[in-house]
Structure formats: C-alpha cells, structure tokens
Write a protein that holds these residues in place. Structure first.
Motif, PDB file in Angstrom:
ATOM      1  N   ASN A  50      49.373  -0.215 -25.555  1.00  0.00           N
ATOM      2  CA  ASN A  50      50.708  -0.565 -25.056  1.00  0.00           C
ATOM      3  C   ASN A  50      51.668  -0.826 -26.208  1.00  0.00           C
ATOM      4  O   ASN A  50      51.281  -1.455 -27.211  1.00  0.00           O
ATOM      5  CB  ASN A  50      50.670  -1.837 -24.206  1.00  0.00           C
ATOM      6  CG  ASN A  50      50.082  -1.639 -22.834  1.00  0.00           C
ATOM      7  OD1 ASN A  50      49.867  -0.515 -22.397  1.00  0.00           O
ATOM      8  ND2 ASN A  50      49.820  -2.734 -22.144  1.00  0.00           N
ATOM      9  N   SER A  94      46.637  -5.710 -18.445  1.00  0.00           N
ATOM     10  CA  SER A  94      47.593  -5.151 -19.388  1.00  0.00           C
ATOM     11  C   SER A  94      48.321  -6.274 -20.113  1.00  0.00           C
ATOM     12  O   SER A  94      48.833  -7.208 -19.488  1.00  0.00           O
ATOM     13  CB  SER A  94      48.612  -4.270 -18.644  1.00  0.00           C
ATOM     14  OG  SER A  94      49.495  -3.640 -19.535  1.00  0.00           O
ATOM     15  N   LYS A  96      51.469  -7.430 -22.383  1.00  0.00           N
ATOM     16  CA  LYS A  96      52.845  -7.090 -22.740  1.00  0.00           C
ATOM     17  C   LYS A  96      53.429  -8.224 -23.572  1.00  0.00           C
ATOM     18  O   LYS A  96      52.716  -9.122 -23.989  1.00  0.00           O
ATOM     19  CB  LYS A  96      53.665  -6.855 -21.474  1.00  0.00           C
ATOM     20  CG  LYS A  96      53.067  -5.810 -20.554  1.00  0.00           C
ATOM     21  CD  LYS A  96      53.898  -5.601 -19.309  1.00  0.00           C
ATOM     22  CE  LYS A  96      53.231  -4.601 -18.379  1.00  0.00           C
ATOM     23  NZ  LYS A  96      54.044  -4.324 -17.175  1.00  0.00           N
ATOM     24  N   THR A 223      57.442  -1.069 -21.014  1.00  0.00           N
ATOM     25  CA  THR A 223      56.224  -0.748 -21.751  1.00  0.00           C
ATOM     26  C   THR A 223      56.011   0.757 -21.820  1.00  0.00           C
ATOM     27  O   THR A 223      56.102   1.446 -20.805  1.00  0.00           O
ATOM     28  CB  THR A 223      54.989  -1.388 -21.073  1.00  0.00           C
ATOM     29  OG1 THR A 223      55.214  -2.784 -20.885  1.00  0.00           O
ATOM     30  CG2 THR A 223      53.738  -1.182 -21.910  1.00  0.00           C
ATOM     31  N   GLN A 225      53.024   3.435 -22.744  1.00  0.00           N
ATOM     32  CA  GLN A 225      51.577   3.327 -22.661  1.00  0.00           C
ATOM     33  C   GLN A 225      50.925   4.679 -22.947  1.00  0.00           C
ATOM     34  O   GLN A 225      51.372   5.708 -22.445  1.00  0.00           O
ATOM     35  CB  GLN A 225      51.206   2.842 -21.257  1.00  0.00           C
ATOM     36  CG  GLN A 225      49.753   2.563 -21.015  1.00  0.00           C
ATOM     37  CD  GLN A 225      49.521   2.096 -19.589  1.00  0.00           C
ATOM     38  OE1 GLN A 225      49.096   2.883 -18.747  1.00  0.00           O
ATOM     39  NE2 GLN A 225      49.798   0.824 -19.321  1.00  0.00           N
TER      40      GLN A 225
END
Length: 234
Positions: A50, A94, A96, A223, A225
């Motif tokens: 990410n 995930s 961030k 984001t 990815q």
C-alpha cells in the motif's frame, strides 16, 4: 452515508499472455455444480503493498503529511455469472495512514518525524469484467472497520482520540492472471471521515481542532495498492 460511490481507477498492467502447459488457466474451467459455464468461480489468497495518504478539503491542516508505505493481505471468493462477468468478495487487513516529516528548526517549536498508521479490516464487493483471457477490471464499493491506530510507537485509543471506526468508499483497478497467479493494481477512494468533527489532533507539536467553519473533519484516506495472489478453482 453518501449514496454515490466514485470509480477512480487509472491503472496499467503488463500484458500477460496465457500459455498454460496443461491447457487450463485460473479461469478456464466449468462450474457444473451450479449449472453455469463461467470460468470465474473460485477462491484465493492475496497480499501486497500500500501507498496511502490523506485527501479532502481540510488536508491543509496537516501541511507536512506525506505518503505512508504499508501492506495489505487477505482472502477472496469469486462467483462467475458468465465468462465475462463475476462478483468478487474480499476480506482484507490493510494498513493506511500518513508520514509526517521532521521540522527543519530546533527549539520548543520543533517536532520529530513520525508515522500515523491506521489498521482496517476491509470488505470490498467488486464487479469483475474480463478484457481478455488474462486481463480484467475490478470496481465496486468497500467498507472498513478501524481496529488500531499507532502514532509513532504510541497505541492510541480510538474513541478518546476522535477516530471514526467506520470507513467506506470505492475501489477500482485492473488485474492480470497467469496460471494460478494474479498481479493487480488498485486505487481506493475513501469517502468516510477519518476523524470525528470536533476532534483535537496534536500535529507538529500543536493542537489542531477539527470543528467550526472550514475545519469540519473533511479528511479521508486514499490508497494505491499493488498485490500478488494465488487463485484456486472451485
């Protein structure tokens, strides 16, 4: 909650030509159990990289916020309707957030560089359409639950520090397949506010209050990815 999910995906993927030695790629099979001839039904695991940052009308409140490099990992299930169209549901962990640069000055007003890391459990629900035997595009809505916030080495209490536990938005991207392997790129557009209105955030060593005109907490995640996956047919 906003009703319109925006697709914002401009991604490039290297063309991978399917040359399966045994005659099958990860999408070349029939799903006789459900009576459909789709080649897109199965499941798999995935993980990747990410690059996240902040977006929104009040990002100017964080003038030294830069992108944060982190990770994503999880599993997916895919159900095909035709050889072109399928529905893919994922469950991902995930990370961030954003990185803050150190101050160039010294003294009481100086501050150190640190990372603010936001860990989400996410549920994307994606329409998948096949350009070719090996290339497909993905888009759809996504919801996420914030599970943990780290600012530097400090583990922050979500409620006490004014974080919204629910995030939502849209996902778009493209994916290439070769055999069981998958390589994909995506853009995630966050639409939920990271902070609750009225939250006092300490930034650059000083408090920033997200309330009043022009400071209504309009700060979201965004984001980019990249991921690798392994897909198995049903």
């Amino acid at each position: 909650m906003k009703n319109i999910f925006l697709l914002s995906a401009l991604a490039l993927a290297t063309g991978l030509e399917a040359r399966a030695q045994g005659g099958l790629t990860s999408k070349d099979y029939d799903n006789g159990a459900t009576g459909t001839e789709s080649r897109n039904t199965g499941f798999g695991i995935k993980g990747g990289y990410n690059v996240s940052n902040l977006r929104g009308s009040n990002v100017a409140l964080f003038p030294n916020a830069n992108s944060l490099a982190a990770f994503n990992a999880g599993a997916y299930g895919q159900f095909g309707f035709t050889n072109f169209a399928s529905l893919q549901v994922e469950l991902l962990y995930s990370r961030k957030g954003y990185h803050t640069d150190a101050s160039a000055t010294t003294g009481p007003g100086a501050y150190q560089a640190f990372d603010t890391r936001l860990d989400y459990v996410q549920l994307p629900i994606l329409f998948v359409g096949n350009f070719t035997e090996t290339l497909s595009f993905h888009f759809g809505p996504q919801v996420g639950i914030l599970t943990k916030v780290l600012q530097g080495d400090q583990n922050l209490d979500l409620k006490a520090n004014g974080y919204n536990s629910l995030d939502y938005g849209a996902v778009g991207g493209v994916e290439a397949r070769l055999g069981l392997g998958r390589l994909g790129v995506r853009y995630e557009l966050g639409l939920g506010n990271i902070y609750q209105e009225g939250t006092v955030v300490r930034y650059q060593g000083a408090p920033v209050t997200l309330s009043g005109a022009g400071t209504d907490g309009n700060i979201h995640n965004q984001t980019f990815q990249v991921y690798l996956g392994i897909g198995f047919r049903k």
